[in-house]
Design a protein around this motif. Structure first.
Motif: not given
Length: 823
Positions: A692-694, A699-708, A724-727
């Motif tokens: 879901a994050a990839i 949008i996932a990055t926005e969500f993480i920032a909002m939670v933090h 491409s998990s590591m990337a």
């Protein structure tokens, strides 16, 4: 001689006649009354009985001499003998006449005080006539054609700028001042009046030396004379100012008439009794009444209206206006029944006409034909009710109607139609990344592709946000499938450009025949949706033909059944929270209870169902976000209920679906929930899957920032499952990495899995992230994880899921777990 022949007994002056012998032949009653005598005292007596002794000699010497010489005498002052010797002063007038060879003298006497009275009355009359506007006159038309004014008051000077004396001699002076254009009409009407003895009344113009052109109005009553002449008694008035006002009013009326005739609205005016006084041409056309016929008619007869709903006679705006004494309208709920049988929808208003004193003297009503507008509004309303406002395609309502119609027709033998259900692929990504305006633009572009690809008789409908449908009328299945494939290919070729980026979009299409096999239209539509989901399940961007025994279709049917069960469970609040402990492997690791919240569905029969069974259906049919709402609300509620025991808790992990991570509406919900929770949100870690994050990285990055920002943490679940998990890891500022269980469960037998876990641990250390291993099933795996340095472990060996209220009873006995002893 009998004086009664002359009817002079009541004359205002005394009358008597004497012969050559001076014998009084007759006298009137006025003379007897004047002398206080009776008629027998006078008639047959000698003239001397009338004369006083002092006047007797003078009368015979002077008066009689003048009579013999001149035959008449005028205005002689003298005294007559009254009763008891009283002298009566009089004015004496006489004339000699020969009748039947005999000579007689006719005498008229006026008592001096009576004359004064008559003169005073005459003066008053004259004075009064001078105050009358215009002039009083007598006009005499002689038999020979000549004319004059025997009498004219002083006002004639203002009328003709001529004196009464000038007109007394010759009326031609007045006729010469009549306007040339009016002379002929004047002569004609005078002649008609003289001939028929009818009142002469005429308005005409005169041209005066000083005043210029003036308007006059004359009225006179004719009197025929024995000598063949005609005498008119009448008056003349200057009406120039009145004519100017009439002209102004006439011009104003004409302007008003032309204006009312030219405007596009119909106008009716009535008096206060609701009787028609005027209708303009538009009103004539709409009512079917001509102006001449309408005037004087009750307005309800001319303006015959009924209520548009009940078809009963409606109250006119004029009646309401009179009742309320105020402007009424506009009102447009009535139908006008024209005299010629036509019907018009009309919009009407009315205003009262007030005279001085706040008295209503009439009403003016304005109305217009709104039949065309009403039909247009009905068409627009129908179009809006049956078409999608964004794309212009048929909407869900119209689609349902047409689907039912085609379904009913497909029951007949030999009649077949085809239904296509279309769901756009990756549209939500574009909508969320580029905004709703960009998403709307793309939908309109796709709508054009659809309408240009199908046949003219086919119906294209937008039945959901990114869902479309096509109804192929009287089409065989293969032809419809080919058109559906063309649609699929054309949509795949769209390259949507937004802010220097190009986006791809696709379509998954399910095709189902409408050929009489279905119990109802809803079953056919459900089959089309199942075929569409099957196309998505097979990889998206393709067409799937529905068949009853298709394995993919059967799986999708099961998923749809689960969707129905899930919605019912949401509505009935049949979810329960469970928890599974997470154990720290390093004694220096975070202290306190760490557990993951899990979800169970309680079936109506009492059985518990794991989310592994239903979450795929929930995500596919858009129910996952609703379930996440329930989970978040109930976790926060549980924390508030157990606030006294939260000091024992370090982290509570809460799973969120990929749908919720990519849904900005859910983001807003979560912000508000955390901000108003009144619990320590720093103890919460939201778990999101790596996939879901990839897939929704921005949008996932926005969500993480909002939670933090609110102090909560983020766990990246199933890490390592992607190629491409590591990337992507360095782009995702998560707090925990949950190592995918597929690498953990076989570590004791697979060195590659061990190497993968070790590699993930090393990457986590380099990026400052805490690791959690899933699927820890035995002590050997636990020991391997501890040796590698993994921070936390979770699995059945650590603890099985249990109702969340029992989580505080779990004991973190690390040595027991490491030894392999049972809990």
């Amino acid at each position: 001689m009998d004086i009664s022949k002359f009817n002079l007994h009541e004359a205002p002056c005394g009358l008597f006649i004497f012969d050559n012998s001076l014998k009084i032949m007759t006298a009137n009653q006025t003379l007897a009354t004047m002398l206080d005598l009776t008629l027998p005292d006078l008639v047959g007596k000698n003239l001397d009985v009338l004369l006083t002794s002092s006047n007797r000699l003078l009368f015979h010497l002077q008066v009689m001499t003048v009579l013999h010489v001149q035959g008449h005498i005028e205005e002689i002052s003298m005294s007559l003998a009254g009763a008891k010797g009283i002298d009566i002063p009089v004015i004496f007038n006489a004339v000699r006449r020969n009748v039947d060879a005999e000579s007689y003298t006719e005498c008229v006497v006026i008592r001096v005080n009576e004359r004064k009275r008559l003169e005073d009355e005459l003066f008053n009359i004259k004075k009064a006539t001078e105050q009358v506007p215009g002039a009083l006159y007598q006009f005499l038309l002689c038999a020979d054609g000549s004319s004059r004014f025997p009498y004219a008051s002083e006002g004639i000077r203002n009328v003709y700028e001529l004196s009464p004396l000038q007109l007394k001699k010759d009326a031609d002076l007045a006729f010469k001042r009549i306007h040339l254009d009016d002379v002929e009409a004047i002569h004609q009407q005078i002649a008609d009046s003289a001939k028929n003895l009818t009142v002469w009344h005429q308005q005409y113009r005169v041209v005066l030396p000083k005043a210029g052109i003036r308007w006059l109005e004359g009225n006179a009553t004719p009197e025929a004379r024995a000598n063949g002449s005609t005498l008119w008694h009448g008056y003349i008035n200057d009406i120039t100012e009145r004519k100017a006002l009439e002209l102004t009013l006439s011009n104003e009326f004409e302007r008003t008439r032309v204006t009312l005739s030219s405007i596009g609205d119909a106008v009716i005016t009535t008096n206060e009794q609701q009787v028609v006084e005027y209708i303009n041409p538009i009103a004539e056309h709409l009512t079917g009444w001509a102006l001449a016929d309408a005037i004087g008619q009750p307005v309800t007869r001319v303006f015959n209206i009924i209520n548009q709903h009940t078809r009963l006679v409606a109250k006119t705006a004029i009646a309401r206006c009179l009742d309320e004494r105020a402007i009424v309208g506009p009102v447009c709920d009535t139908v006008l029944l024209s005299k010629d049988g036509n019907e018009y929808w009309v919009e009407k208003s009315a205003a009262p006409i007030f005279a001085p004193g706040d008295v209503i003297i009439g009403v003016v009503m304005v109305f217009r034909d709104v039949t065309g507008q009403k039909r247009l509004r009905e068409e627009v309303a129908y179009h809006r009710a049956s078409h999608d406002h964004l794309t212009g395609l048929a909407n869900r309502r119209e689609f349902d109607r047409m689907l039912l119609e085609m379904f009913e027709s497909s029951i007949s033998p030999g009649v077949a139609h085809v239904l296509c259900c279309i769901d756009l692929d990756q549209f939500k990504l574009i909508n969320d990344s580029c905004g709703h305006f960009a998403g709307d633009t793309l939908l309109k572009e796709i709508s054009v592709v659809l309408t240009q690809t199908v046949r003219a008789k086919d119906l294209v409908a937008r039945i959901g946000g990114d869902e479309f449908a096509i109804l192929f009328q009287s089409s065989d299945l293969q032809a419809a499938k080919q058109i559906a494939q063309d649609v699929c290919d054309k949509i795949a070729q769209i390259r949507f450009h937004h802010k220097d980026k190009f986006y791809h979009v696709g379509a998954s299409i399910g095709v189902v025949p409408l050929d009489g096999r279905w119990d109802n239209a809803e079953a056919a539509q459900q089959a089309g949706e199942i075929a569409c989901f099957a196309a998505k399940h097979e990889g998206r961007g393709r067409v799937h033909m529905y068949t009853d025994l298709d394995k993919t279709v059967m799986e999708q049917r099961d998923q749809m059944q689960w969707a129905s069960r899930l919605q019912q469970a949401i509505d009935e609040n049949r979810f329960e929270l469970f928890a599974q402990p997470i154990m720290a492997l390093d004694e220096q690791a975070e202290q306190g209870l760490h557990f993951e919240v899990l979800l169970r569905l309680r079936e109506t029969g009492g059985a518990l169902v794991s989310p592994a069974v239903f979450m795929a259906s929930a995500e596919q049919f858009g129910l996952a976000t609703q379930i996440d709402h329930w989970v978040v609300n109930n976790v926060l509620k549980w924390m508030k209920t157990h606030a006294d025991e939260l000091e024992k808790v370090h982290i509570i992990a809460v799973n969120l679906s990929g749908n919720s991570v990519g849904d900005r509406d859910f983001h807003q919900f979560l912000i508000e929930a955390l901000d108003h929770a009144q619990v320590p949100v720093q103890k919460i870690s939201f778990e999101i899957t790596e996939t879901a994050a990839i897939e929704n990285l921005d949008i996932a990055t926005e969500f993480i920032a909002m939670v933090h920002q609110r102090g909560a943490k983020i766990s990246l679940d199933d890490f390592g499952s992607g190629m491409s998990s590591m990337a992507y890891l360095k782009k995702l500022p998560v707090d925990y990495l949950k190592i995918d269980g597929q690498f953990v469960k076989d570590m004791e037998n697979d060195t590659v899995d061990c190497a993968m876990v070790r590699s993930i641990k090393q990457i986590a250390d380099l990026t400052g992230k805490i690791t959690i291993a899933e699927f820890v099933e035995n002590a050997k795996i636990l020991m391997l994880l501890k040796d590698i340095g993994v921070d936390f472990a979770q699995g059945y060996h650590i603890g099985k899921p249990q109702p969340i209220n029992e989580i505080f009873a779990w004991k973190n006995i690390t040595n027991t777990r490491l030894s392999g002893e049972d809990q």
